[in-house]
Design a protein around this motif. Structure first.
Motif, short mmCIF file in Angstrom:
data_model
loop_
_atom_site.label_atom_id
_atom_site.label_comp_id
_atom_site.label_asym_id
_atom_site.label_seq_id
_atom_site.Cartn_x
_atom_site.Cartn_y
_atom_site.Cartn_z
N PRO A 1 0.85 -1.30 0.09
CA PRO A 1 -0.13 0.11 -0.08
C PRO A 1 0.65 1.35 -0.14
O PRO A 1 2.00 1.27 0.64
N LEU A 2 0.47 2.31 -0.72
CA LEU A 2 1.28 3.49 -1.00
C LEU A 2 0.54 4.63 -0.13
O LEU A 2 -0.80 4.85 0.03
N ARG B 1 -3.57 5.32 -1.06
CA ARG B 1 -4.75 5.03 -0.20
C ARG B 1 -4.98 6.28 0.49
O ARG B 1 -6.27 6.62 0.71
N LEU B 2 -4.03 7.07 0.94
CA LEU B 2 -4.15 8.30 1.82
C LEU B 2 -2.93 9.06 1.74
O LEU B 2 -1.93 8.75 1.64
N VAL B 3 -3.52 10.57 1.95
CA VAL B 3 -2.61 11.51 2.14
C VAL B 3 -2.56 12.05 3.50
O VAL B 3 -3.70 12.40 3.98
N GLY B 4 -1.43 11.86 4.20
CA GLY B 4 -1.48 12.33 5.44
C GLY B 4 -0.75 13.88 5.69
O GLY B 4 0.23 13.79 5.31
N VAL B 5 -1.60 14.77 6.25
CA VAL B 5 -0.74 16.08 5.87
C VAL B 5 -1.11 16.70 7.51
O VAL B 5 -2.08 16.95 8.00
N HIS B 6 0.10 17.28 7.72
CA HIS B 6 -0.03 17.79 9.25
C HIS B 6 -0.66 19.21 9.48
O HIS B 6 -1.21 19.49 10.26
N GLY B 7 -0.39 19.88 8.37
CA GLY B 7 -0.98 21.48 8.34
C GLY B 7 -0.02 22.24 8.99
O GLY B 7 1.32 21.97 9.36
N GLU C 1 -10.03 17.56 -2.80
CA GLU C 1 -10.83 17.85 -3.96
C GLU C 1 -9.86 18.10 -5.10
O GLU C 1 -9.91 17.65 -6.16
N LEU C 2 -8.66 18.43 -4.73
CA LEU C 2 -7.59 19.07 -5.84
C LEU C 2 -6.96 17.80 -6.38
O LEU C 2 -6.39 17.71 -7.38
N CYS C 3 -6.64 16.73 -5.27
CA CYS C 3 -5.65 15.71 -5.66
C CYS C 3 -6.36 14.35 -5.83
O CYS C 3 -5.75 13.56 -6.43
N GLY C 4 -7.74 14.32 -5.59
CA GLY C 4 -8.51 13.06 -5.93
C GLY C 4 -8.11 11.80 -5.06
O GLY C 4 -8.39 11.02 -5.32
N ILE C 5 -7.41 12.25 -3.97
CA ILE C 5 -6.95 11.02 -2.94
C ILE C 5 -7.74 11.71 -1.57
O ILE C 5 -7.66 12.58 -1.03
N ASP C 6 -7.99 10.45 -0.70
CA ASP C 6 -8.44 11.00 0.79
C ASP C 6 -7.49 11.29 1.48
O ASP C 6 -6.12 10.95 1.42
N VAL C 7 -7.77 12.20 2.35
CA VAL C 7 -6.79 12.89 3.21
C VAL C 7 -6.97 12.87 4.69
O VAL C 7 -8.17 12.71 4.88
N VAL C 8 -6.27 12.62 5.37
CA VAL C 8 -6.14 12.50 6.73
C VAL C 8 -5.31 13.68 7.33
O VAL C 8 -4.28 13.90 7.06
N ALA C 9 -6.13 14.38 8.30
CA ALA C 9 -5.56 15.58 8.86
C ALA C 9 -5.84 15.97 10.24
O ALA C 9 -6.49 14.64 10.81
N ASP C 10 -5.31 17.02 10.65
CA ASP C 10 -5.52 17.39 11.96
C ASP C 10 -5.08 16.05 13.15
O ASP C 10 -6.06 15.68 13.93
#
Length: 372
Positions: free
Chosen positions: A4-5, A94-100, A123-132
């Motif tokens: 998984p990526l 699978r997911l983008v993990g972004v710190h903010g 919306e911009l990258c078309g990949i599920d995002v995990v944040a906060d």
């Protein structure tokens, strides 16, 4: 079976830009490979906007929302570069993990704020995002920081050797990794990393950072100023503890300069700030990891040759000091990899915090999901 990526994105307290990685994970917590890495610098106006949000000001809600939108665009640019480099389509991630971007960190008041617009990023990258990622730990009574020790334990821990991993971004933090299966892992913020050095050189030379530490190396450490700076109560606090620009900012430095009274050459101030970072890291290691024999440094501070020299001198005879490149991970990729790893932990609904580090009441799954 295809590994998984996950993508990890990190923009830290240095406010210089976004680091991103695309990583493949094997069984458990193991990173099987890093497929791509990218860096997207912030334009001067965005850096200035984010810096202004570090303190109270007029029309903050609108200014933060606009900065969050701009951040999402830069995050999406970084994601696009990672996909282009790797030749992978968005659907393979699978997911983008972004710190903010941290603009306030006040766990003693029950909140931490990393500005971001993860819905726009999805919306911009078309990949599920995990944040906060930090808020859940704070809700459980923790500091919400540092979060990287759990990742450092998984990736850099060693059965035979006690190690310390030091991340020197705007703020410095360390992870103490005892030999063995990760028992007793701990960590905390030690104080300023690059934030004061960056702010001082920006003020006097218009540059965003002290490349290689050359300006600091040209000056002399001022003992009186160093004593004033080290008198800060934060350095005497017992862990768990964390900090940020809420405390360590140029006004804090200017107050210390006023207490010294006599004028100090700007290059000498820079040398003293570099020594402050090295000395407080070394003191934390000596006080909390006396058996560690190897210290591995990541973050922008690893590129500051003067800072690394001072840290080696401070720990001479106690521990060797080198960058995480010696462990196979470039120092500018470590934090972004940590948020790819945290995204995977979220995906598996596994905890991402260490209560012994943050002070939370227990293990918690960290992050909030924004589907594409």
């Amino acid at each position: 079976m295809t590994s998984p990526l996950y993508i990890g994105l990190m923009s830290g307290t240095s406010l210089d830009g976004v680091d991103g990685v695309l990583a493949a994970f094997g069984d458990g917590d193991a990173i099987s490979s890093t497929l791509a890495a990218a860096y997207v610098p912030f334009p001067d106006h965005l850096r200035a906007d984010l810096m202004a949000l570090q303190a109270a000001g007029l029309n903050e809600i609108e200014r933060e929302a606009l900065a969050a939108n701009a951040l999402a665009v830069h995050y999406a640019d970084c994601v696009a570069q990672l996909l282009l480099q790797s030749g992978k389509p968005a659907g393979d991630v699978r997911l983008v993990g972004v710190h903010g971007q941290t603009i306030r960190h006040r766990p003693e008041l029950g909140f931490t704020r990393q500005t971001n617009n993860p819905a726009l990023l999805a919306e911009l990258c078309g990949i599920d995002v995990v944040a906060d990622f930090r808020s859940r730990d704070v809700a459980a009574g923790g500091q919400g920081a540092p979060l990287v020790p759990a990742f450092h334990r998984a990736v850099f821990g060693d059965d035979a050797e006690s190690r310390v991993v030091v991340n020197i971004g705007g703020i410095a933090n360390l992870s103490i990794l005892p030999a063995g299966a990760g028992q007793g892992t701990s960590g905390f913020d030690t104080g300023p990393g690059n934030a004061l050095m960056d702010g001082w050189i920006q003020l006097h030379q218009g540059r965003t950072y002290d490349a290689n530490g050359d300006w600091g190396a040209s000056g002399e450490v001022h003992a009186g100023l160093l004593a004033q700076l080290r008198d800060e109560a934060f350095f005497r606090l017992a862990p768990p503890k964390s900090s940020g620009r809420d405390l360590f900012h140029l006004d804090w430095l200017q107050a210390a300069l006023l207490r010294v009274g006599a004028p100090i050459a700007p290059a000498d101030v820079q040398a003293t700030l570099t020594m402050l970072t090295a000395a407080t890291i070394a003191e934390a290691i000596e006080g909390h990891a006396p058996d560690a024999r190897q210290v591995y440094v990541c973050g922008g501070g690893a590129e500051n040759a003067f800072l690394m020299r001072l840290l080696r001198q401070a720990l001479a005879g106690r521990a060797g000091v080198q960058s995480t490149a010696a462990l196979g991970v470039a120092p500018n990729r470590v934090e972004a990899l940590a948020f790819a790893w945290l995204a995977r932990r979220f995906d598996l609904r596994l905890p991402g915090n260490l209560p012994a580090v943050t002070g939370a009441r227990g293990l918690r799954v960290l992050g909030a999901l924004y589907p594409a």
